[in-house]
Design an enzyme around this catalytic site. Structure first.
Site, PDB file in Angstrom:
ATOM      1  N   LYS A 142      -1.394  -4.160  -2.714  1.00  0.00           N
ATOM      2  CA  LYS A 142      -2.593  -3.642  -2.055  1.00  0.00           C
ATOM      3  C   LYS A 142      -2.787  -2.197  -2.503  1.00  0.00           C
ATOM      4  O   LYS A 142      -2.130  -1.294  -2.015  1.00  0.00           O
ATOM      5  CB  LYS A 142      -2.434  -3.745  -0.546  1.00  0.00           C
ATOM      6  CG  LYS A 142      -3.745  -3.693   0.238  1.00  0.00           C
ATOM      7  CD  LYS A 142      -4.252  -2.304   0.423  1.00  0.00           C
ATOM      8  CE  LYS A 142      -5.496  -2.276   1.300  1.00  0.00           C
ATOM      9  NZ  LYS A 142      -6.018  -0.906   1.462  1.00  0.00           N
TER      10      LYS A 142
ATOM     11  N   ASP B 173       8.126   5.967 -11.323  1.00  0.00           N
ATOM     12  CA  ASP B 173       7.551   6.681 -12.460  1.00  0.00           C
ATOM     13  C   ASP B 173       8.292   7.969 -12.769  1.00  0.00           C
ATOM     14  O   ASP B 173       8.404   8.372 -13.935  1.00  0.00           O
ATOM     15  CB  ASP B 173       6.075   6.998 -12.185  1.00  0.00           C
ATOM     16  CG  ASP B 173       5.166   5.792 -12.406  1.00  0.00           C
ATOM     17  OD1 ASP B 173       5.701   4.706 -12.714  1.00  0.00           O
ATOM     18  OD2 ASP B 173       3.935   5.940 -12.269  1.00  0.00           O
TER      19      ASP B 173
ATOM     20  N   SER C 178       0.805  -1.218   0.000  1.00  0.00           N
ATOM     21  CA  SER C 178       0.000   0.000   0.000  1.00  0.00           C
ATOM     22  C   SER C 178       0.839   1.269   0.000  1.00  0.00           C
ATOM     23  O   SER C 178       1.383   1.641  -1.024  1.00  0.00           O
ATOM     24  CB  SER C 178      -0.974  -0.034   1.165  1.00  0.00           C
ATOM     25  OG  SER C 178      -2.012   0.889   0.930  1.00  0.00           O
TER      26      SER C 178
END
Length: 425
Positions: free
Chosen positions: A316, A302, A291
């Site tokens: 998650k 990214d 998470s």
């Protein structure tokens, strides 16, 4: 009585409203399903009149509500007033128990990670272990709150766990104790290489992280960073955003998307918080990273700001909102998915590292023998006054870190190379 089990709540919005936030006033009113409600009433009356044990109306309704919510997904849950108090205690960062983060998956109670310095971690319990029995009770078909209840007890009392790992069943006896979970630790690894370990994302983890940076920067210049998110089950979104913000000065960090407008949002980097914007960075992840940890790794990946090293993360990627109800109870409901800056959904997939490096240990084969030039009789001096290195020097350089933490050893090796690569570009 105190809670012993810390449920896996890696990504959480706490919604402070007196009434349910997703009410009829915020969406088109629909006709109540009277036939289904009639079936519910008939079932309720059948249980009240015919069940083998006498149950109060409140007990029957609570069980019905819990079943309705928990049947949605592994992360949605109905809390009574007392359970909500326990839940808030479990997410505070200081709690009593054995120190495990767990996830219910396909009726299996999976250990996502043991908490650092907890009884579970010290006993050798590992991510991916499956709890099959608590004391003398099998986990099969139990709800999460039932499991929490089984794990409760006083500080100093013991609880036994039967755990399945690689087809074998292991038995553990653990003593419940207070877990004071400091979320950030820091140290120097090598010349100018700083190591930051985040065990979870608590409400104050971002500020702790910045304090750790300041502490090391007062001692010397930080030339490279290892950010260790292994076995970090997640936590508070804003803390994860704050950690990413230390490394990038613009652009999106994460966004969320759900059915309702309040479930849609985005979080952007701010230049004022960027402290290590150009320092070479390696982020360590593994199957216990979940998470909020995946938000951090995904954002830095990214933005091409870090080398992500380790193994694939847990996967998650959903948002839970705690919605208080008018009677004092609450519903923890999955309301959205989160996405990385490039639009990747991590849900049920995880983050794939740039460099897949399983955890391993380097050892020297028994009887291995080699020599270096410096050990030959009559060898020539270095020529520039450099220190001579023998085979003993090579062994000590490799073995100390590699034998204890091979992934970290690889991260340090990469950081020693990255500045040279940057200079060549």
């Amino acid at each position: 009585m105190i809670n012993l089990l810390r449920q896996h709540i890696p990504f959480l919005f706490i919604v402070l409203f007196a009434q349910p936030v997703f009410s009829a006033d915020t969406q088109e009113k629909s006709i109540l399903p009277t036939a289904e409600i009639q079936s519910f009433v008939e079932t309720f009356e059948t249980i009240r009149e015919g069940y083998v044990e006498v149950l109060s109306d409140e007990d029957i309704l609570n069980k019905a509500l819990k079943g309705m919510v928990s049947g949605l997904d592994p992360h949605s849950e109905y809390f009574t007033k007392s359970e909500l108090v326990d839940f808030n205690e479990l997410t505070s960062g200081n709690y009593a128990g054995i120190g495990v983060e767990v996830e219910m998956r396909d009726n299996h109670l999976i250990i996502v990670t043991p908490v650092d310095a907890s009884a579970a971690a010290e006993a050798g319990i590992l991510p991916g272990d499956v709890i099959i029995k608590i004391d003398n009770t099998l986990i099969t078909d139990l709800g999460m709150q039932d499991i929490v209840t089984l794990m409760r007890g006083e500080i100093g009392t013991t609880v036994t766990l039967d755990i399945e790992r690689d087809g074998d069943v292991k038995h553990y006896e653990l003593t419940r104790r207070l877990v004071e979970d400091k979320s950030v630790t820091e140290k120097w690894l090598d010349d100018g290489i700083a190591y930051f370990r985040l065990s979870q994302f608590q409400g104050d983890s971002a500020s702790e992280f910045y304090q750790s940076i300041d502490k090391l920067e007062q001692e010397r210049t930080i030339k490279g960073v290892v950010l260790d998110l292994r076995n970090n089950p997640g936590g508070v979104l804003q803390s994860a955003v704050g950690v990413v913000d230390a490394f990038i000065d613009k652009g999106m960090i994460v966004y969320t998307n759900g059915r309702h407008e309040m479930s849609k949002g985005q979080f952007m980097a701010t230049k004022k918080n960027t402290k290590l914007g150009t320092v070479p960075l390696v982020v360590l992840i593994n199957e216990g990273s979940a998470s909020a940890s995946e938000i951090v790794a995904g954002a830095l990946q990214d933005h091409q700001r870090a080398v992500i090293l380790g193994t694939e993360t847990f996967g998650k990627g959903s948002v839970q909102t705690v919605v208080p109800l008018s009677n004092g109870d609450a519903v923890k409901l999955t309301t959205a998915l989160y996405y990385t800056p490039n639009g990747r959904s991590i849900q049920a997939q995880g983050i794939t590292p740039d460099l897949v490096v399983p955890q391993a240990t380097l050892t020297f084969e028994k009887g291995q023998f080699f020599i270096k030039e410096a050990e030959l009789k009559g060898h020539l001096d270095n020529g520039t006054g450099g220190k001579e290195r023998t085979s003993a020097d090579v062994k000590s350089d490799i073995s100390e870190l590699a034998q204890t933490d091979f992934q970290l050893f690889q991260a340090v090796t990469i950081l020693k190379t990255l500045p040279k690569l940057v200079q060549k570009q």
